[in-house]
Write an enzyme that holds these catalytic residues in place. Sequence first.
Site, PDB file in Angstrom:
ATOM      1  N   CYS A 116       0.788  -1.364   0.160  1.00  0.00           N
ATOM      2  CA  CYS A 116       0.088   0.185  -0.044  1.00  0.00           C
ATOM      3  C   CYS A 116       1.102   1.397   0.078  1.00  0.00           C
ATOM      4  O   CYS A 116       0.340   2.362  -0.552  1.00  0.00           O
ATOM      5  CB  CYS A 116      -0.872   0.160   1.107  1.00  0.00           C
ATOM      6  SG  CYS A 116      -2.207  -1.317   1.032  1.00  0.00           S
ATOM      7  N   THR A 117       1.927   1.279   0.688  1.00  0.00           N
ATOM      8  CA  THR A 117       3.002   2.192   0.736  1.00  0.00           C
ATOM      9  C   THR A 117       3.553   2.478  -0.689  1.00  0.00           C
ATOM     10  O   THR A 117       3.465   3.689  -1.256  1.00  0.00           O
ATOM     11  CB  THR A 117       3.825   1.944   1.803  1.00  0.00           C
ATOM     12  OG1 THR A 117       3.478   2.075   2.953  1.00  0.00           O
ATOM     13  CG2 THR A 117       4.918   3.456   1.752  1.00  0.00           C
TER      14      THR A 117
END
Length: 153
Positions: free
Chosen positions: A44-45
């Site tokens: 997600c980062t």
Amino acid sequence: MLEIGMKAPDFTLFDQNGAQVSLSDFVGKKVILYFYPRDNTPGCTRQACAFATSYDRFKAEDIVVIGISKDSVASHLKFAQKYDLPFILLSDPELQAIQAYGVWQEKKLYGKVSMGVVRSTFIIDEAGNIEKVMPKVKPDTNAAEILSYLTEE
């Protein structure tokens, strides 16, 4: 899952600054709506940072970028500050938009089955209709694929 040409379900959620944001606020603009499992996880980062890197190109085309997960407003604010994310992150703890867009699904990890957000992206046109559906996207290539799609039009 929603299909191309369908009216995009409207929603009202809180952003990372605690302000209410509705999808209908952006009628007249193209919207990239991406759903992701969780703030501060590796995939997600990478996905959020890829959108941040491409953000100026989206902004130049007057395209709104919105990320949605079930994380809290406070979690989103820390995530946005930590990685200098210039776009809207919406908190959906009640799964309002997540379920409306059909991305709350059964997931399998190491043989264990659980429910969670399947990383998916929707491009919504200026009239509020779904222009493109991208299920099960890869975090590293999602932003680039969208840019490629939008520049081919």
